[in-house]
Design a protein around this motif. Structure first.
Motif, PDB file in Angstrom:
ATOM      1  N   TYR A 130       0.824  -1.211   0.000  1.00 32.68           N
ATOM      2  CA  TYR A 130       0.000   0.000   0.000  1.00 32.68           C
ATOM      3  C   TYR A 130       0.859   1.263   0.000  1.00 32.68           C
ATOM      4  O   TYR A 130       0.493   2.263  -0.602  1.00 32.68           O
ATOM      5  CB  TYR A 130      -0.924   0.045   1.228  1.00 32.68           C
ATOM      6  N   PHE A 131       1.979   1.222   0.688  1.00 35.41           N
ATOM      7  CA  PHE A 131       2.748   2.424   0.983  1.00 35.41           C
ATOM      8  C   PHE A 131       4.026   2.596   0.180  1.00 35.41           C
ATOM      9  O   PHE A 131       4.547   3.696   0.085  1.00 35.41           O
ATOM     10  CB  PHE A 131       3.139   2.434   2.469  1.00 35.41           C
ATOM     11  N   LYS A 132       4.561   1.517  -0.372  1.00 40.01           N
ATOM     12  CA  LYS A 132       5.903   1.582  -0.955  1.00 40.01           C
ATOM     13  C   LYS A 132       5.949   0.756  -2.238  1.00 40.01           C
ATOM     14  O   LYS A 132       5.859  -0.477  -2.203  1.00 40.01           O
ATOM     15  CB  LYS A 132       6.905   1.038   0.066  1.00 40.01           C
ATOM     16  N   GLU A 133       6.102   1.441  -3.354  1.00 39.85           N
ATOM     17  CA  GLU A 133       6.212   0.752  -4.640  1.00 39.85           C
ATOM     18  C   GLU A 133       7.371  -0.245  -4.577  1.00 39.85           C
ATOM     19  O   GLU A 133       8.471   0.109  -4.153  1.00 39.85           O
ATOM     20  CB  GLU A 133       6.438   1.767  -5.763  1.00 39.85           C
ATOM     21  N   PRO A 134       7.131  -1.489  -5.002  1.00 40.88           N
ATOM     22  CA  PRO A 134       8.170  -2.534  -4.855  1.00 40.88           C
ATOM     23  C   PRO A 134       9.229  -2.507  -5.955  1.00 40.88           C
ATOM     24  O   PRO A 134       9.453  -3.500  -6.644  1.00 40.88           O
ATOM     25  CB  PRO A 134       7.352  -3.826  -4.882  1.00 40.88           C
ATOM     26  N   ILE A 135       9.885  -1.374  -6.095  1.00 42.20           N
ATOM     27  CA  ILE A 135      10.933  -1.242  -7.113  1.00 42.20           C
ATOM     28  C   ILE A 135      12.086  -2.180  -6.761  1.00 42.20           C
ATOM     29  O   ILE A 135      12.592  -2.170  -5.648  1.00 42.20           O
ATOM     30  CB  ILE A 135      11.422   0.219  -7.192  1.00 42.20           C
ATOM     31  N   ASN A 136      12.482  -3.013  -7.723  1.00 38.20           N
ATOM     32  CA  ASN A 136      13.570  -3.989  -7.561  1.00 38.20           C
ATOM     33  C   ASN A 136      13.298  -5.019  -6.469  1.00 38.20           C
ATOM     34  O   ASN A 136      14.228  -5.623  -5.935  1.00 38.20           O
ATOM     35  CB  ASN A 136      14.907  -3.280  -7.301  1.00 38.20           C
ATOM     36  N   LEU A 154       5.876  -5.262 -14.256  1.00 39.86           N
ATOM     37  CA  LEU A 154       5.260  -5.256 -15.580  1.00 39.86           C
ATOM     38  C   LEU A 154       5.590  -3.969 -16.331  1.00 39.86           C
ATOM     39  O   LEU A 154       5.112  -3.758 -17.444  1.00 39.86           O
ATOM     40  CB  LEU A 154       3.740  -5.413 -15.456  1.00 39.86           C
ATOM     41  N   GLY A 155       6.396  -3.109 -15.717  1.00 43.04           N
ATOM     42  CA  GLY A 155       6.742  -1.828 -16.314  1.00 43.04           C
ATOM     43  C   GLY A 155       5.684  -0.780 -16.027  1.00 43.04           C
ATOM     44  O   GLY A 155       4.555  -1.082 -15.632  1.00 43.04           O
ATOM     45  N   ASN A 156       6.044   0.478 -16.208  1.00 39.93           N
ATOM     46  CA  ASN A 156       5.120   1.608 -16.040  1.00 39.93           C
ATOM     47  C   ASN A 156       4.448   1.604 -14.661  1.00 39.93           C
ATOM     48  O   ASN A 156       3.245   1.830 -14.555  1.00 39.93           O
ATOM     49  CB  ASN A 156       4.085   1.612 -17.170  1.00 39.93           C
ATOM     50  N   HIS A 157       5.235   1.312 -13.596  1.00 35.27           N
ATOM     51  CA  HIS A 157       4.764   1.342 -12.200  1.00 35.27           C
ATOM     52  C   HIS A 157       3.646   0.326 -11.935  1.00 35.27           C
ATOM     53  O   HIS A 157       2.761   0.547 -11.119  1.00 35.27           O
ATOM     54  CB  HIS A 157       4.311   2.750 -11.802  1.00 35.27           C
ATOM     55  N   LYS A 158       3.725  -0.800 -12.620  1.00 35.55           N
ATOM     56  CA  LYS A 158       2.720  -1.861 -12.500  1.00 35.55           C
ATOM     57  C   LYS A 158       3.441  -3.160 -12.130  1.00 35.55           C
ATOM     58  O   LYS A 158       4.488  -3.464 -12.709  1.00 35.55           O
ATOM     59  CB  LYS A 158       2.011  -2.005 -13.844  1.00 35.55           C
ATOM     60  N   TYR A 159       2.850  -3.919 -11.176  1.00 32.21           N
ATOM     61  CA  TYR A 159       3.492  -5.144 -10.674  1.00 32.21           C
ATOM     62  C   TYR A 159       2.456  -6.240 -10.524  1.00 32.21           C
ATOM     63  O   TYR A 159       1.300  -5.989 -10.182  1.00 32.21           O
ATOM     64  CB  TYR A 159       4.141  -4.879  -9.304  1.00 32.21           C
ATOM     65  N   LYS A 160       2.926  -7.476 -10.759  1.00 32.39           N
ATOM     66  CA  LYS A 160       2.070  -8.636 -10.556  1.00 32.39           C
ATOM     67  C   LYS A 160       2.599  -9.408  -9.350  1.00 32.39           C
ATOM     68  O   LYS A 160       3.798  -9.664  -9.247  1.00 32.39           O
ATOM     69  CB  LYS A 160       2.081  -9.522 -11.798  1.00 32.39           C
ATOM     70  N   TYR A 171      -0.882  -4.634  -9.176  1.00 32.77           N
ATOM     71  CA  TYR A 171      -0.806  -3.397  -8.397  1.00 32.77           C
ATOM     72  C   TYR A 171      -0.272  -2.280  -9.282  1.00 32.77           C
ATOM     73  O   TYR A 171       0.731  -2.472  -9.979  1.00 32.77           O
ATOM     74  CB  TYR A 171       0.120  -3.587  -7.198  1.00 32.77           C
ATOM     75  N   VAL A 172      -0.917  -1.121  -9.229  1.00 31.90           N
ATOM     76  CA  VAL A 172      -0.515   0.047 -10.014  1.00 31.90           C
ATOM     77  C   VAL A 172      -0.214   1.197  -9.046  1.00 31.90           C
ATOM     78  O   VAL A 172      -0.997   1.456  -8.124  1.00 31.90           O
ATOM     79  CB  VAL A 172      -1.632   0.473 -10.995  1.00 31.90           C
ATOM     80  N   TYR A 173       0.910   1.899  -9.274  1.00 36.35           N
ATOM     81  CA  TYR A 173       1.382   2.942  -8.359  1.00 36.35           C
ATOM     82  C   TYR A 173       1.420   4.305  -9.021  1.00 36.35           C
ATOM     83  O   TYR A 173       1.689   4.426 -10.219  1.00 36.35           O
ATOM     84  CB  TYR A 173       2.781   2.584  -7.840  1.00 36.35           C
ATOM     85  N   LYS A 174       1.152   5.332  -8.207  1.00 40.87           N
ATOM     86  CA  LYS A 174       1.361   6.727  -8.596  1.00 40.87           C
ATOM     87  C   LYS A 174       2.112   7.394  -7.461  1.00 40.87           C
ATOM     88  O   LYS A 174       1.713   7.287  -6.305  1.00 40.87           O
ATOM     89  CB  LYS A 174       0.026   7.442  -8.825  1.00 40.87           C
ATOM     90  N   ASN A 175       3.202   8.050  -7.797  1.00 46.60           N
ATOM     91  CA  ASN A 175       4.040   8.735  -6.805  1.00 46.60           C
ATOM     92  C   ASN A 175       4.498   7.802  -5.682  1.00 46.60           C
ATOM     93  O   ASN A 175       4.582   8.197  -4.521  1.00 46.60           O
ATOM     94  CB  ASN A 175       3.311   9.951  -6.229  1.00 46.60           C
TER      95      ASN A 175
END
Length: 196
Positions: A130-136, A154-160, A171-175
């Motif tokens: 919910y709070f932290k985009e799972p980058i890497n 999945l690219g473009n701030h989208k993760y499966k 999951y889709v992220y903004k900011n």
């Protein structure tokens, strides 16, 4: 004089406790484009201790009325999971109870009264989605299931996220914060949307 020093120390202690940084996210839960519930996720930072709480309530009519409640209480200490407690109720009856506790260099996972041990370090778990985009991030710990889920960018701030039952959530992220998620909840599929 000693009394005055004690009062100053007391009030300094109170002030240090009130400096916790709190973030609250509110989401709508949708099923077939209709709002059927809500999710409130809270993050409280107090020094090295970060406490998370998420509460989800869903009421939907599928074949019969379904009243689902998910309650997560999770604590991280120095960026590592310290403990979590998850309770899931279906129509007022316990569907799942899972707790995880870090003790003596390992995790004790108690899932529906069965205990197992994990040696792996847990630095990212489901509540963080919910709070932290799972980058890497390639895996996250499921506080509900007591197992590790696979994360795929999945690219473009989208993760499966793929769980142990092979259910897939997107999951889709903004900011850096969760904006929307499509969830395969087993009993019910739904969409989580951040309230504006």
């Amino acid at each position: 004089m000693i009394k005055n020093i004690a009062l100053v120390l007391f009030f300094c202690g109170l002030l240090s406790n009130t400096k916790a940084d709190t973030t609250v996210l509110n989401f709508n839960i949708l099923h077939k484009n209709k709002v059927v519930g809500s999710l409130v996720a809270t993050k409280v930072i107090n020094g090295d201790i970060i406490s998370y709480h998420s509460f989800t309530q869903i009421q939907a009519k599928i074949i019969t009325t379904v009243d689902l409640k998910y309650d997560y209480n999770v604590t991280f200490n120095s960026d590592k999971l310290f403990k979590s407690n998850v309770s899931i109720l279906l129509n007022g009856k316990s569907l799942a109870e899972t707790s995880t506790l870090f003790r003596n260099g390992e995790y004790l996972v108690n899932k529906n009264k069965k205990v197992l041990k994990l040696q792996d370090s847990i630095v990212y778990s489901t509540v963080l989605l919910y709070f932290k985009e799972p980058i890497n991030v390639k895996e996250c710990y499921s506080e509900q299931d007591g197992s590790f889920n696979t994360l795929v960018s999945l690219g473009n701030h989208k993760y499966k996220k793929i769980n142990s039952k092979r259910n897939e959530n997107v999951y889709v992220y903004k900011n850096g914060v969760l904006y929307e998620a499509t969830i395969d909840g087993g009993l019910i599929n739904f969409v989580i949307q951040l309230k504006k």
